[in-house]
Scaffold this motif. Sequence first.
Motif, PDB file in Angstrom:
ATOM      1  N   VAL A  33      -5.101  10.807  27.738  1.00 44.62           N
ATOM      2  CA  VAL A  33      -5.081   9.151  27.054  1.00 44.62           C
ATOM      3  C   VAL A  33      -6.536   8.999  27.053  1.00 44.62           C
ATOM      4  CG1 VAL A  33      -5.044   6.859  28.090  1.00 44.62           C
ATOM      5  CG2 VAL A  33      -2.895   8.465  28.641  1.00 44.62           C
ATOM      6  N   THR A  34      -6.964   8.513  25.800  1.00 45.03           N
ATOM      7  CA  THR A  34      -8.423   8.250  25.738  1.00 45.03           C
ATOM      8  C   THR A  34      -8.642   6.804  25.374  1.00 45.03           C
ATOM      9  OG1 THR A  34      -7.895   8.636  23.204  1.00 45.03           O
ATOM     10  CG2 THR A  34      -8.769  10.417  24.428  1.00 45.03           C
ATOM     11  N   ASP A  35      -7.541   6.036  25.149  1.00 43.86           N
ATOM     12  CA  ASP A  35      -7.683   4.559  25.073  1.00 43.86           C
ATOM     13  C   ASP A  35      -7.227   4.120  26.449  1.00 43.86           C
ATOM     14  OD1 ASP A  35      -7.850   1.855  24.535  1.00 43.86           O
ATOM     15  OD2 ASP A  35      -6.427   1.987  22.432  1.00 43.86           O
ATOM     16  N   MET A  36      -7.685   3.407  27.171  1.00 44.82           N
ATOM     17  CA  MET A  36      -7.297   2.878  28.546  1.00 44.82           C
ATOM     18  C   MET A  36      -6.351   1.752  28.284  1.00 44.82           C
ATOM     19  SD  MET A  36      -8.343   5.290  30.360  1.00 44.82           S
ATOM     20  CE  MET A  36      -7.807   4.701  32.097  1.00 44.82           C
ATOM     21  N   SER A  37      -6.417   1.168  27.020  1.00 46.94           N
ATOM     22  CA  SER A  37      -5.283   0.089  26.914  1.00 46.94           C
ATOM     23  C   SER A  37      -3.986   0.622  26.853  1.00 46.94           C
ATOM     24  CB  SER A  37      -5.722  -0.471  25.615  1.00 46.94           C
ATOM     25  OG  SER A  37      -6.989  -1.116  25.485  1.00 46.94           O
ATOM     26  N   HIS A  42       1.743   0.667  28.538  1.00 44.71           N
ATOM     27  CA  HIS A  42       2.866   1.277  29.145  1.00 44.71           C
ATOM     28  C   HIS A  42       3.295   0.415  30.197  1.00 44.71           C
ATOM     29  CE1 HIS A  42       5.067   4.207  31.232  1.00 44.71           C
ATOM     30  NE2 HIS A  42       4.635   4.004  32.452  1.00 44.71           N
ATOM     31  N   GLN A  43       2.446  -0.263  31.106  1.00 45.16           N
ATOM     32  CA  GLN A  43       3.139  -1.152  32.100  1.00 45.16           C
ATOM     33  C   GLN A  43       3.901  -2.357  31.433  1.00 45.16           C
ATOM     34  OE1 GLN A  43      -0.578  -2.015  33.997  1.00 45.16           O
ATOM     35  NE2 GLN A  43      -0.121  -0.292  35.487  1.00 45.16           N
ATOM     36  N   LEU A  44       3.472  -2.869  30.217  1.00 43.66           N
ATOM     37  CA  LEU A  44       4.158  -3.903  29.758  1.00 43.66           C
ATOM     38  C   LEU A  44       5.486  -3.333  29.077  1.00 43.66           C
ATOM     39  CD1 LEU A  44       1.343  -5.690  27.819  1.00 43.66           C
ATOM     40  CD2 LEU A  44       2.526  -6.535  29.551  1.00 43.66           C
ATOM     41  N   GLU A  45       5.662  -2.159  28.462  1.00 46.64           N
ATOM     42  CA  GLU A  45       6.694  -1.665  27.960  1.00 46.64           C
ATOM     43  C   GLU A  45       7.649  -1.394  29.099  1.00 46.64           C
ATOM     44  OE1 GLU A  45       5.087   0.383  23.756  1.00 46.64           O
ATOM     45  OE2 GLU A  45       4.761   1.425  25.656  1.00 46.64           O
ATOM     46  N   ALA A  46       7.181  -0.831  30.161  1.00 44.44           N
ATOM     47  CA  ALA A  46       8.057  -0.646  31.302  1.00 44.44           C
ATOM     48  C   ALA A  46       8.778  -1.830  31.818  1.00 44.44           C
ATOM     49  CB  ALA A  46       7.324  -0.050  32.391  1.00 44.44           C
ATOM     50  N   LEU A  47       7.920  -2.860  31.865  1.00 43.59           N
ATOM     51  CA  LEU A  47       8.536  -4.237  32.315  1.00 43.59           C
ATOM     52  C   LEU A  47       9.652  -4.811  31.261  1.00 43.59           C
ATOM     53  CD1 LEU A  47       8.618  -6.662  33.996  1.00 43.59           C
ATOM     54  CD2 LEU A  47       6.710  -7.717  32.603  1.00 43.59           C
ATOM     55  N   SER A  48       9.399  -4.534  29.839  1.00 37.48           N
ATOM     56  CA  SER A  48      10.376  -4.882  28.892  1.00 37.48           C
ATOM     57  C   SER A  48      11.556  -4.079  29.113  1.00 37.48           C
ATOM     58  CB  SER A  48       9.847  -4.481  27.609  1.00 37.48           C
ATOM     59  OG  SER A  48       9.699  -3.454  27.184  1.00 37.48           O
ATOM     60  N   LEU A  58      17.360  -8.737  23.565  1.00 41.28           N
ATOM     61  CA  LEU A  58      16.901 -10.187  23.248  1.00 41.28           C
ATOM     62  C   LEU A  58      17.723 -10.457  21.768  1.00 41.28           C
ATOM     63  CD1 LEU A  58      12.944  -9.063  22.921  1.00 41.28           C
ATOM     64  CD2 LEU A  58      14.211 -10.695  24.574  1.00 41.28           C
ATOM     65  N   THR A  59      17.766 -11.594  21.412  1.00 46.20           N
ATOM     66  CA  THR A  59      18.435 -12.038  20.396  1.00 46.20           C
ATOM     67  C   THR A  59      17.519 -11.980  19.261  1.00 46.20           C
ATOM     68  OG1 THR A  59      18.000 -14.351  20.699  1.00 46.20           O
ATOM     69  CG2 THR A  59      19.919 -13.557  21.660  1.00 46.20           C
ATOM     70  N   GLU A  60      18.156 -12.172  17.881  1.00 41.35           N
ATOM     71  CA  GLU A  60      17.161 -12.261  16.713  1.00 41.35           C
ATOM     72  C   GLU A  60      16.234 -13.134  17.159  1.00 41.35           C
ATOM     73  OE1 GLU A  60      18.852 -11.686  12.827  1.00 41.35           O
ATOM     74  OE2 GLU A  60      20.438 -10.490  13.831  1.00 41.35           O
ATOM     75  N   SER A  61      16.538 -14.232  17.527  1.00 47.07           N
ATOM     76  CA  SER A  61      15.499 -15.426  17.657  1.00 47.07           C
ATOM     77  C   SER A  61      14.463 -15.268  18.606  1.00 47.07           C
ATOM     78  CB  SER A  61      16.295 -16.746  17.767  1.00 47.07           C
ATOM     79  OG  SER A  61      16.694 -16.698  18.912  1.00 47.07           O
ATOM     80  N   GLY A  62      14.649 -14.212  19.496  1.00 46.91           N
ATOM     81  CA  GLY A  62      13.726 -14.059  20.769  1.00 46.91           C
ATOM     82  C   GLY A  62      12.453 -13.452  20.349  1.00 46.91           C
ATOM     83  N   PRO A  63      11.451 -13.329  20.614  1.00 47.37           N
ATOM     84  CA  PRO A  63      10.185 -12.631  20.531  1.00 47.37           C
ATOM     85  C   PRO A  63      10.318 -11.039  20.557  1.00 47.37           C
ATOM     86  CG  PRO A  63      10.012 -13.342  22.811  1.00 47.37           C
ATOM     87  CD  PRO A  63      11.661 -13.761  22.308  1.00 47.37           C
ATOM     88  N   VAL A  64       9.676 -10.379  19.629  1.00 47.41           N
ATOM     89  CA  VAL A  64       9.427  -9.131  19.361  1.00 47.41           C
ATOM     90  C   VAL A  64       8.184  -8.618  20.577  1.00 47.41           C
ATOM     91  CG1 VAL A  64       8.882  -7.168  18.140  1.00 47.41           C
ATOM     92  CG2 VAL A  64      10.129  -9.226  17.011  1.00 47.41           C
ATOM     93  N   ILE A  65       8.475  -7.690  21.599  1.00 48.34           N
ATOM     94  CA  ILE A  65       7.814  -7.180  22.519  1.00 48.34           C
ATOM     95  C   ILE A  65       6.752  -6.536  21.776  1.00 48.34           C
ATOM     96  CG2 ILE A  65       7.524  -6.254  24.618  1.00 48.34           C
ATOM     97  CD1 ILE A  65      10.300  -7.389  25.229  1.00 48.34           C
ATOM     98  N   PRO A  66       5.553  -6.537  22.093  1.00 47.63           N
ATOM     99  CA  PRO A  66       4.283  -5.695  21.568  1.00 47.63           C
ATOM    100  C   PRO A  66       4.525  -4.264  22.271  1.00 47.63           C
ATOM    101  CG  PRO A  66       3.461  -7.545  22.182  1.00 47.63           C
ATOM    102  CD  PRO A  66       4.792  -7.745  22.694  1.00 47.63           C
ATOM    103  N   SER A  67       4.268  -3.174  21.450  1.00 43.25           N
ATOM    104  CA  SER A  67       4.395  -1.770  22.033  1.00 43.25           C
ATOM    105  C   SER A  67       2.846  -0.856  21.805  1.00 43.25           C
ATOM    106  CB  SER A  67       5.575  -1.117  21.502  1.00 43.25           C
ATOM    107  OG  SER A  67       5.323  -0.807  20.243  1.00 43.25           O
ATOM    108  N   ALA A  68       3.140   0.002  22.541  1.00 40.61           N
ATOM    109  CA  ALA A  68       1.742   1.160  22.470  1.00 40.61           C
ATOM    110  C   ALA A  68       1.624   1.380  20.935  1.00 40.61           C
ATOM    111  CB  ALA A  68       1.868   2.096  23.524  1.00 40.61           C
ATOM    112  N   SER A  75       9.090   1.424  20.274  1.00 45.44           N
ATOM    113  CA  SER A  75       8.522   2.762  20.816  1.00 45.44           C
ATOM    114  C   SER A  75       9.928   3.146  21.979  1.00 45.44           C
ATOM    115  CB  SER A  75       7.369   2.305  21.588  1.00 45.44           C
ATOM    116  OG  SER A  75       7.632   1.563  22.565  1.00 45.44           O
ATOM    117  N   ALA A  76       9.254   4.002  22.622  1.00 45.66           N
ATOM    118  CA  ALA A  76      10.228   4.586  23.685  1.00 45.66           C
ATOM    119  C   ALA A  76      10.671   3.475  24.607  1.00 45.66           C
ATOM    120  CB  ALA A  76       9.711   5.737  24.448  1.00 45.66           C
ATOM    121  N   TYR A  77       9.977   2.680  24.796  1.00 48.05           N
ATOM    122  CA  TYR A  77       9.968   1.477  25.862  1.00 48.05           C
ATOM    123  C   TYR A  77      10.723   0.211  25.425  1.00 48.05           C
ATOM    124  CZ  TYR A  77       7.007   4.892  28.176  1.00 48.05           C
ATOM    125  OH  TYR A  77       6.419   6.062  28.609  1.00 48.05           O
ATOM    126  N   SER A  78      10.634  -0.113  24.165  1.00 48.59           N
ATOM    127  CA  SER A  78      11.001  -1.178  23.611  1.00 48.59           C
ATOM    128  C   SER A  78      11.898  -1.307  22.543  1.00 48.59           C
ATOM    129  CB  SER A  78       9.598  -2.100  23.094  1.00 48.59           C
ATOM    130  OG  SER A  78       9.109  -1.585  21.967  1.00 48.59           O
TER     131      SER A  78
END
Length: 157
Positions: A33-37, A42-48, A58-68, A75-78
Amino acid sequence: MKSISHLAWIRVIGNIKSFHNKKSVTAARIHLVTDMSEIFYHQLEALSVHLYFTKGPLTESGPVIPSATGAGVPSAYSAGAVGSRVDQFADFDPLQREILLFMKNTITDENGSSVIEIANAVKKTGASADKISEAIDALTDNGIIYATIDDEHYTVA
């Protein structure tokens, strides 16, 4: 080979399998991991993922969760969270999208699709073997697909 400090962060993408009530992890890819973000993504995606399995998709009207891999890109998590969109693979490049659509529509067992099956399915794109290999590597690196029974069979995460 590059030496890694004992305080380095790594990302491991692999499979968890169970055999005779014993679990094992098979690492398909290991990256420094070279970018600490990436850690916070990963933590946000694990939460999702947790929210997906505890509260439902989520429904189609729901927000799209950002991913890595970028804002709103599955991504693998979202991937499960944005799966209700009409075309959940629309944000991928055309070759990766063709690979994912083929795999999603044809995989029927835990073995997944072979690289040869994938190449035959996407040959209409005119992509070379190198480009197909690069696309599979990129999808694997981002945790979208993973190897199953060997390095030549993949399935969608």
